[in-house]
Design a protein around this motif. Structure first.
Motif, PDB file in Angstrom:
ATOM      1  N   ALA A  15      10.360   2.714  45.654  1.00 18.54           N
ATOM      2  CA  ALA A  15      11.225   3.870  45.457  1.00 18.54           C
ATOM      3  C   ALA A  15      11.282   4.696  46.721  1.00 18.54           C
ATOM      4  O   ALA A  15      10.301   4.810  47.435  1.00 18.54           O
ATOM      5  CB  ALA A  15      10.676   4.709  44.318  1.00 18.54           C
ATOM      6  N   MET A  16      12.479   5.280  46.988  1.00 24.52           N
ATOM      7  CA  MET A  16      12.607   6.132  48.169  1.00 24.52           C
ATOM      8  C   MET A  16      12.260   7.576  47.824  1.00 24.52           C
ATOM      9  O   MET A  16      12.224   8.433  48.662  1.00 24.52           O
ATOM     10  CB  MET A  16      14.035   6.047  48.695  1.00 24.52           C
ATOM     11  N   SER A  17      12.078   7.830  46.532  1.00 23.56           N
ATOM     12  CA  SER A  17      11.885   9.203  46.090  1.00 23.56           C
ATOM     13  C   SER A  17      10.457   9.691  46.223  1.00 23.56           C
ATOM     14  O   SER A  17      10.203  10.858  46.066  1.00 23.56           O
ATOM     15  CB  SER A  17      12.268   9.291  44.613  1.00 23.56           C
ATOM     16  N   GLY A  18       9.543   8.787  46.457  1.00 19.05           N
ATOM     17  CA  GLY A  18       8.146   9.178  46.497  1.00 19.05           C
ATOM     18  C   GLY A  18       7.438   8.928  45.187  1.00 19.05           C
ATOM     19  O   GLY A  18       6.234   9.082  45.105  1.00 19.05           O
ATOM     20  N   PHE A  19       8.188   8.530  44.136  1.00 16.21           N
ATOM     21  CA  PHE A  19       7.523   8.187  42.881  1.00 16.21           C
ATOM     22  C   PHE A  19       6.904   6.804  43.057  1.00 16.21           C
ATOM     23  O   PHE A  19       7.552   5.881  43.516  1.00 16.21           O
ATOM     24  CB  PHE A  19       8.511   8.155  41.719  1.00 16.21           C
ATOM     25  N   ARG A  20       5.672   6.661  42.694  1.00 14.58           N
ATOM     26  CA  ARG A  20       4.993   5.388  42.854  1.00 14.58           C
ATOM     27  C   ARG A  20       4.364   4.957  41.536  1.00 14.58           C
ATOM     28  O   ARG A  20       4.244   5.747  40.610  1.00 14.58           O
ATOM     29  CB  ARG A  20       3.860   5.514  43.896  1.00 14.58           C
ATOM     30  N   GLY A  21       3.953   3.704  41.474  1.00 10.89           N
ATOM     31  CA  GLY A  21       3.156   3.239  40.337  1.00 10.89           C
ATOM     32  C   GLY A  21       3.991   2.730  39.193  1.00 10.89           C
ATOM     33  O   GLY A  21       5.211   2.590  39.274  1.00 10.89           O
ATOM     34  N   GLU A  22       3.306   2.474  38.082  1.00  7.87           N
ATOM     35  CA  GLU A  22       3.916   1.843  36.911  1.00  7.87           C
ATOM     36  C   GLU A  22       4.732   2.817  36.078  1.00  7.87           C
ATOM     37  O   GLU A  22       5.673   2.432  35.397  1.00  7.87           O
ATOM     38  CB  GLU A  22       2.811   1.271  36.017  1.00  7.87           C
ATOM     39  N   ASP A  23       4.348   4.104  36.080  1.00  7.73           N
ATOM     40  CA  ASP A  23       4.946   5.036  35.142  1.00  7.73           C
ATOM     41  C   ASP A  23       6.238   5.646  35.668  1.00  7.73           C
ATOM     42  O   ASP A  23       6.383   6.856  35.819  1.00  7.73           O
ATOM     43  CB  ASP A  23       3.924   6.119  34.764  1.00  7.73           C
ATOM     44  N   ARG A  24       7.168   4.783  35.933  1.00  8.32           N
ATOM     45  CA  ARG A  24       8.534   5.159  36.290  1.00  8.32           C
ATOM     46  C   ARG A  24       9.376   3.917  36.005  1.00  8.32           C
ATOM     47  O   ARG A  24       8.843   2.803  35.962  1.00  8.32           O
ATOM     48  CB  ARG A  24       8.627   5.548  37.773  1.00  8.32           C
ATOM     49  N   PRO A  25      10.689   4.073  35.805  1.00  4.81           N
ATOM     50  CA  PRO A  25      11.519   2.886  35.579  1.00  4.81           C
ATOM     51  C   PRO A  25      11.388   1.922  36.755  1.00  4.81           C
ATOM     52  O   PRO A  25      11.435   2.336  37.918  1.00  4.81           O
ATOM     53  CB  PRO A  25      12.927   3.475  35.477  1.00  4.81           C
ATOM     54  N   GLN A  26      11.207   0.656  36.455  1.00  6.76           N
ATOM     55  CA  GLN A  26      10.984  -0.339  37.502  1.00  6.76           C
ATOM     56  C   GLN A  26      12.302  -0.988  37.922  1.00  6.76           C
ATOM     57  O   GLN A  26      13.163  -1.277  37.067  1.00  6.76           O
ATOM     58  CB  GLN A  26      10.006  -1.403  37.004  1.00  6.76           C
ATOM     59  N   TYR A  27      12.424  -1.258  39.208  1.00  9.06           N
ATOM     60  CA  TYR A  27      13.628  -1.865  39.759  1.00  9.06           C
ATOM     61  C   TYR A  27      14.006  -3.143  39.011  1.00  9.06           C
ATOM     62  O   TYR A  27      15.172  -3.366  38.664  1.00  9.06           O
ATOM     63  CB  TYR A  27      13.388  -2.171  41.250  1.00  9.06           C
ATOM     64  N   ALA A  28      12.989  -3.988  38.733  1.00 12.58           N
ATOM     65  CA  ALA A  28      13.250  -5.273  38.063  1.00 12.58           C
ATOM     66  C   ALA A  28      13.898  -5.061  36.700  1.00 12.58           C
ATOM     67  O   ALA A  28      14.624  -5.926  36.219  1.00 12.58           O
ATOM     68  CB  ALA A  28      11.943  -6.047  37.902  1.00 12.58           C
ATOM     69  N   ASP A  29      13.642  -3.909  36.078  1.00 14.26           N
ATOM     70  CA  ASP A  29      14.223  -3.637  34.757  1.00 14.26           C
ATOM     71  C   ASP A  29      15.604  -2.997  34.873  1.00 14.26           C
ATOM     72  O   ASP A  29      16.546  -3.417  34.218  1.00 14.26           O
ATOM     73  CB  ASP A  29      13.278  -2.722  33.952  1.00 14.26           C
ATOM     74  N   TYR A  30      15.729  -1.978  35.725  1.00 14.35           N
ATOM     75  CA  TYR A  30      17.037  -1.301  35.752  1.00 14.35           C
ATOM     76  C   TYR A  30      18.091  -2.081  36.525  1.00 14.35           C
ATOM     77  O   TYR A  30      19.286  -1.921  36.289  1.00 14.35           O
ATOM     78  CB  TYR A  30      16.937   0.161  36.184  1.00 14.35           C
ATOM     79  N   ALA A  31      17.667  -2.969  37.412  1.00 16.95           N
ATOM     80  CA  ALA A  31      18.649  -3.737  38.178  1.00 16.95           C
ATOM     81  C   ALA A  31      19.352  -4.798  37.324  1.00 16.95           C
ATOM     82  O   ALA A  31      20.330  -5.407  37.758  1.00 16.95           O
ATOM     83  CB  ALA A  31      17.972  -4.403  39.380  1.00 16.95           C
ATOM     84  N   ARG A  32      18.871  -5.011  36.118  1.00 12.44           N
ATOM     85  CA  ARG A  32      19.563  -5.950  35.219  1.00 12.44           C
ATOM     86  C   ARG A  32      20.900  -5.370  34.735  1.00 12.44           C
ATOM     87  O   ARG A  32      21.761  -6.082  34.261  1.00 12.44           O
ATOM     88  CB  ARG A  32      18.715  -6.232  33.983  1.00 12.44           C
ATOM     89  N   CYS A  33      21.028  -4.047  34.773  1.00 18.10           N
ATOM     90  CA  CYS A  33      22.262  -3.416  34.290  1.00 18.10           C
ATOM     91  C   CYS A  33      23.391  -3.687  35.280  1.00 18.10           C
ATOM     92  O   CYS A  33      23.283  -3.370  36.467  1.00 18.10           O
ATOM     93  CB  CYS A  33      22.070  -1.905  34.121  1.00 18.10           C
TER      94      CYS A  33
END
Ligand code: SF4
Ligand code: SF4
Length: 446
Positions: A15-33
């Protein structure tokens, strides 16, 4: 037009936002949309307001922008994510396999860890998710207070004097669970033998609030399972499934509860772990979403998931054998979102309903549309919840059914309130209660 390549499972774009780790929406999940919009008309909040920002596609877009640091994790984002019912109807419509429930719960966890809610919201969330639900003794103590309010005449007084309307609490009061005389906590640790030849050994997941407000449903579940040849164990040491904290983004609590429940249920051999609460079942089956892939807890969660069954799914697979007596009823079935969309179980409850002699099942329009219950949504977003309930009751009334059958205690509470508010006069039963009533009719006619 070539289809966009599905992202590799486990691929994680930093993430470019500075949010790290598991507890945020993951690219692999949202990129399916792929932004096709096929989910939009399945979404209750989009249908109510017609706003892209309150549609599944719009919410996913906001998650992406937050993750990329192009949208602040602020009031607007939080409001649109809070207004989602987490009903997962969008998953049913999505041709791309987007696991929207996983995404919205991750977004809520990200909000929980990075956004400061107003004081009263923080205090209420902390009280319910951290200091009440994980503690059975506190649930029992709170239930005794509510029972006193309900039975001492205070509730009747508050309703009769118009005090509740004055405080704008009248609808919430109607949605409050009715507290039962006997709590189910005393049954933890007990085993109920199968009637006749033992066909299966199952563990019953008893719930948290259900133990004080749906104890009779749990007892009916044991009667129906034992009559169908199941030995039923109610493992001691089990706690709340963690669905409400997980849906609210309070993941540390949900993880702790998952660990305790996995210990309680995986320490013995069972053919299945069953629940009569579709909302709980959906979270119990998704315990693996709470832990990092490849971790020992993720592996345990997958073993847990493999045994987890909704009670209707389990009975339908087992094949019911208990004698059923005639019930001359016209009924309609309300799909619980977390059974139909979350667990993809639609036909099993309908087959069980149709198996009852004398019962006529009439389908209502949009049976798998959310009734507005959605965990604590009917308390936190009461006006929207009541709009959805109003549509639901209109569709239920159209069927001219005397009974609405469903498969989740939360939906039962909402539909009972709906029958009262809209004066439909319809009784609301769980599938298991219908079977139990039919079994009792068979016994009494012998
Ligand atoms: S979970 Fe339900 S309310 Fe939320 S975006 Fe999906 S369909 Fe809409
Ligand atoms: S249907 Fe699926 S892929 Fe299409 S916009 Fe909705 S979530 Fe995205």
């Amino acid at each position: 037009m070539t289809e966009p390549a599905a992202p590799q499972v486990g691929a994680d774009k930093p993430a470019m936002s500075g949010f790290r780790g598991e507890d945020r929406p993951q690219y692999a999940d949202y990129a399916r949309c792929v932004h096709c919009g096929l989910c939009l008309n399945n979404c209750p909040t989009y249908r109510l307001w017609g706003l892209e920002a309150d549609s599944p596609r719009g919410r996913i877009r906001q998650m992406v922008l937050v993750d990329e640091g192009r949208l602040p994790l602020g009031d607007s984002f939080v409001r649109h994510i809070d207004q989602c019912l987490d009903c997962r109807a969008c998953e049913t419509a999505c041709p791309s396999g987007v696991e929207y429930g996983k995404l919205v719960e991750a977004a809520r966890a990200q909000i929980e860890q990075n956004y400061r809610r107003p004081f009263f919201a923080r205090a209420a969330r902390s009280l319910v998710y951290r200091h009440l639900l994980p503690h059975p003794r506190r649930i029992a103590a709170a239930a005794r207070l509510v029972r006193f309010y309900q039975r001492s005449g205070l509730q009747a007084l508050a309703r009769g004097t118009g005090l509740l309307r004055l405080l704008r609490m009248a609808e919430r009061d109607r949605l409050m669970p009715q507290i039962e005389s006997q709590f189910f906590f005393s049954e933890l640790g007990k085993t109920y033998p199968a009637q006749g030849t033992r066909r299966a050994r199952v563990a019953l997941f008893a719930g948290c609030v259900a133990q004080v407000s749906f104890a009779k449903l749990n007892e009916a579940t044991i009667r129906v399972l034992t009559a169908n040849g199941c030995e039923v164990v109610v493992p001691a040491g089990q706690l709340c499934c963690g669905a409400l904290p997980a849906h609210a983004g309070v993941r540390d609590v949900a993880r702790d509860l998952a660990r305790v429940n996995m210990d309680a249920f995986l320490s013995q051999e069972f053919d299945a772990i069953v629940t009569n609460a579709a909302g709980c079942g959906s979270t119990l089956k998704d315990y693996d979403h709470l832990f990092a892939e490849g971790s020992p807890e993720h592996t345990r969660a997958q073993a847990f998931r493999a045994r987890m069954r909704d009670v209707t799914e389990f009975l339908d697979e087992l094949g019911p054998v208990a004698p059923l007596g005639e019930l001359p009823l016209r009924v309609t079935y309300q799909d619980s979102c977390h059974l139909a969309h979350g667990q993809k179980v639609r036909e099993a409850p309908r087959r069980l309903i149709r198996s009852v002699p004398g019962v006529e099942l009439v389908e209502m329009r949009l049976a798998d549309n959310c009734c507005g219950s959605a965990g604590v949504y009917n308390v936190t977003e009461t006006a929207t919840s009541l709009d959805l309930l109003s549509d639901k009751m209109r569709n239920a009334r159209e069927t001219r059914a005397g009974v609405i059958v469903t498969a989740n205690p939360g939906c039962m509470l909402q539909l009972r309130a709906g029958a009262e508010i809209h004066g439909t006069g319809q009784e609301v039963l769980h599938v298991i209660e219908l079977l139990d009533r039919s079994q009792q009719a068979a016994t009494s006619h012998r």
